[in-house]
Write an enzyme that holds these catalytic residues in place. Structure first.
Site, PDB file in Angstrom:
ATOM      1  CB  SER A 273      -0.920   0.011   1.216  1.00 49.97           C
ATOM      2  OG  SER A 273      -0.189  -0.232   2.387  1.00 49.97           O
TER       3      SER A 273
ATOM      4  CG  HIS B 238      -3.594  -0.837  -2.172  1.00 51.83           C
ATOM      5  ND1 HIS B 238      -3.966   0.469  -1.963  1.00 51.83           N
ATOM      6  CD2 HIS B 238      -3.423  -1.363  -0.942  1.00 51.83           C
ATOM      7  CE1 HIS B 238      -3.981   0.720  -0.663  1.00 51.83           C
ATOM      8  NE2 HIS B 238      -3.637  -0.382  -0.029  1.00 51.83           N
TER       9      HIS B 238
ATOM     10  CD  GLU C  80      -5.630   2.914  -4.360  1.00 50.14           C
ATOM     11  OE1 GLU C  80      -4.712   2.459  -3.669  1.00 50.14           O
ATOM     12  OE2 GLU C  80      -5.921   4.126  -4.384  1.00 50.14           O
TER      13      GLU C  80
ATOM     14  CG  ASN D 256      -3.553   4.640   1.754  1.00 51.79           C
ATOM     15  OD1 ASN D 256      -4.615   4.752   2.372  1.00 51.79           O
ATOM     16  ND2 ASN D 256      -2.934   3.490   1.627  1.00 51.79           N
TER      17      ASN D 256
END
Ligand code: T1G
Length: 648
Positions: free
Chosen positions: A404, A425, A437, A475
């Site tokens: 990540s 991800h 992702e 993120n």
């Protein structure tokens, strides 16, 4: 090709609707139904009519694509009434899903039969509206108020057997649906016809019932479920015509609402997510056997998702104890599914004993089509895993990292042929969270990327391609969101006010509550790692708290204080003291202003991410935020919401 064709089976007319892909009720379909009803009423030799659909499903509802335009006659409520008043009784023969306007049309028919795999429902609230063609008025007359409330405020379809139990349909059939429908019609004609639904009486409920249901409907967070409930309540205390007028007015009002526009945008974005334009014409590499390296929280979640979707799965761990823990993690996930009625005990046993294999030797991965690494987030550990995969897996096996935060390119360099490598991800818990992702490196082959999207589709996930930057898409936005929330705290805005504002906007939790739940130390350790690597990372307020031992709920205190065994956050004097010198302002902001400011911050970061080519579009940013970070879907996502704010 007309959307409606009529054929004959002796004294029965078979009306077949063929309007791909889901037989949505367009203007042409509405006109065709009215004309066909009149035509068949005029044919003396016709004694009854079967309405059946071609393709994969019965009518899936009104054509959502027409919602942005002014309604055109004949309006669907009138079409349903025309069917109900036909001289010849109509039998709706349902396969696939009879949803929204599709189920309303079925209620206009004198009878409804369904194949055993079919579903019926009134999912309009998922689009920010309520049924607009008698769903809240006929359903309580057909099957009672309880069934109507469950169907129209919950928005979830019912399987045919349960629909039969509730009186929503008349029969569940196996075998050839058309033939069964004709046989049903033949039998039905031998006895008096049932009273048309609109003429049936219904049993009202007391205030306590409505109050309890209001509490439940309000939990959805947006207005449509409450509006659907109110329409049903109105139908129990007014005439059919008055109730129809009330329903229609409510439907038309909601159809033009911001929430409905947002939910429609998300509806179509989700459906196109697994078929992006950049994959047009590219055949995905075939996947049937998947390996997962790492049986921890992420690895076991990914493995559970793949097993449930029907893949054979090989789980790899470094030793027998870890392997046993990994298997136990997967079994625990399935036990939850069995408890929730989503999986049978036999189904779980088959997955655990036949589909899942586990090993410590990487040779067990030799015939996998895809291997997903989900080990400790450390570059050296990951590179070591991929060096082993490179030598043990087939040359055409896809190798994926679940990282990540690390740079996939640094991991890819451990693989001799990076064309088969990319990032996948997943979000924890990986068997529940829908966002995936997909992070290709420059060498990633087209059919490998296509295989990742086909995997997402089969797992029922929402895939979004992400370019490589710190935090990819979600993120990166989260980091900016948290930093801006801390900036407001430094300016003097209360932590609890910020969380309350974001809950009021529609998030389940504000940014500080969420950190307390997940743990402040995760991000702290990432920042410390970057600092050790020489990056200039200024201290955050979160750092101050972690250094004082305040890591969140698990340490009985983070941004808030907690009483042991109770997750209720309490404003903390200790935090006020710890952060006192960092709070330099005395800014006050209202809830709407806080939410608008922070969602605007997310949108600004999203805009930069699109401009840098890290994300394809604002729609992808919205899907990431909705499916990975709890953004309320009835607000459409930060990009959609911000655009609508600036347009208004
Ligand atoms: N209108 C227009 N297009 C629709 C549609 C609809 N109602 N439903 C699906 N599609 C398209 C979808 O965009 C996709 O298109 C293709 O069909 C396959 O969909 C008066 C006002 C039926 C369970 O809310 O739940 O009736 O991308 O990928 O997984 O009271 O679609 O291929 O070009 O989802 O097999 C109420 C919404 C409407 C049902 C099939 N009905 N649809 O799932 O296929 S409001 C709904 C679904 C209403 C009345 C009110 C699912 C499905 P493309 P898909 P699927």
């Amino acid at each position: 090709m007309p959307v409606l064709t009529v054929s004959r089976e002796g004294e029965f007319a078979i009306v077949t609707l063929d309007n791909p892909p889901v037989n949505a009720v367009s203007e042409e379909v509405r006109k065709g139904l009215v004309e066909t009803t009149a035509q068949l009423d005029a044919e003396d030799s016709v004694e009854a009519v079967v309405l059946i659909c071609a393709g994969r499903t019965f009518i899936a509802g009104a054509d959502v694509r027409e919602f942005g335009k002014p309604p055109v006659e004949p309006h669907l409520p009138d079409v349903v009434m025309t069917l109900e008043q036909a001289c010849k009784p109509w039998v709706a023969a349902i396969h696939g899903s009879a949803l929204g306007g599709g189920f309303e049309i079925a209620m206009g028919c004198r009878f409804r039969i369904a194949d055993e795999k079919a579903k019926v429902g009134l999912p309009e609230v998922n689009l920010g509206i309520i049924p607009g063609a008698s769903g809240t008025v006929r359903t309580p007359r057909l099957a009672g108020v309880d069934a109507a409330v469950e169907l129209a405020t919950g928005g979830k379809p019912l399987a045919a057997p349960r629909a039969l139990e509730k009186g929503l349909i008349d029969k569940v059939v196996a075998g050839d649906l058309g033939r069964e429908a004709v046989a049903f019609a033949r039998d039905a004609l031998k006895q008096p016809l049932p009273t048309p639904v609109s003429q049936r009486t219904l049993v009202p409920k007391d205030d306590a019932f409505w109050q309890a249901e209001r509490v439940k409907a309000a939990k959805a967070g947006h207005s449509a479920p409450l509006a659907a409930l109110e329409a049903i309540r109105f139908a129990t205390t007014h005439s059919f015509d008055e109730a129809m007028a009330h329903e229609r007015a409510t439907f038309l009002d909601l159809r033009g609402s911001e929430e409905a526009a947002a939910l429609r945008s998300v509806f179509f974005a989700e459906r196109s997510a697994t078929r992006p334009d950049f994959l047009k014409g590219i055949e995905p590499r075939k996947l049937s056997r998947i390996g997962v390296v790492g049986g921890g929280t992420m690895g076991s979640g990914i493995a559970s998702a793949c097993l449930t979707a029907g893949y054979d799965l090989v789980l790899i761990e470094q030793n027998d104890e870890a392997l046993a823990r990994g298997r136990a993690n997967i079994e625990k996930t399935f036990d939850g599914a069995v408890k929730r009625g989503k999986m049978s005990e036999d189904g779980k046993a088959r997955l655990m004993e036949e589909s899942l294999s586990a090993a410590t030797d990487y040779a067990a991965l030799s015939d996998c089509d895809l291997v997903i690494e989900a080990v400790f987030e450390d570059i050296a550990v990951k590179r070591d895993v991929f060096a082993k995969l490179d030598s043990h897996c087939r040359a055409d096996a896809i190798l994926a990292t679940n990282t990540s935060y690390l740079d996939p390119r640094e991991i890819a360099s451990a693989v001799s042929d990076a064309s088969r490598f990319l990032g996948l991800h997943f979000f924890s818990p990986a068997n529940i969270m829908k966002l995936l992702e997909i992070v290709p490196v420059s060498e990633t082959a087209g059919d490998v990327l296509a295989a990742a999207f086909s995997l997402a589709a089969k797992l029922g996930k929402i895939p979004v391609r992400a370019g490589i930057c710190e935090g990819f898409i979600g993120n990166r936005i989260l980091k900016r969101y948290r930093a801006e929330a801390e900036a407001l705290v430094r300016d003097g805005v209360a932590i609890a006010d910020i969380d309350a504002a974001m809950r009021g906007f529609g998030f389940k939790m504000g940014p500080f509550e969420a950190q307390d739940l997940g743990g402040l130390d995760i991000a702290f350790l990432q920042r410390e790692g970057d600092r050790k690597a020489g990056k200039d990372i200024p201290d955050t307020l979160g750092d101050i708290l972690v250094r004082a031992g305040r890591k969140g709920q698990k340490a009985s205190g983070g941004w808030y204080d907690y009483v042991a065994g109770d997750r209720t956050p309490h404003v903390s004097e200790t935090v006020a003291d710890l952060l006192g010198s960092s709070v330099t302002g005395s800014r006050t902001m209202g809830a709407d202003e806080i939410a608008s400011h922070l969602v605007g911050t997310m949108a600004a970061e999203g805009k930069a991410i699109v401009e840098e080519g890290i994300a394809e579009s604002g729609t992808d940013i919205d899907l990431v935020e909705i499916h990975g970070y709890g953004f309320p879907r009835w607000k459409g996502g930060p990009m959609f919401w911000s655009e609508r704010q600036s347009a208004s």
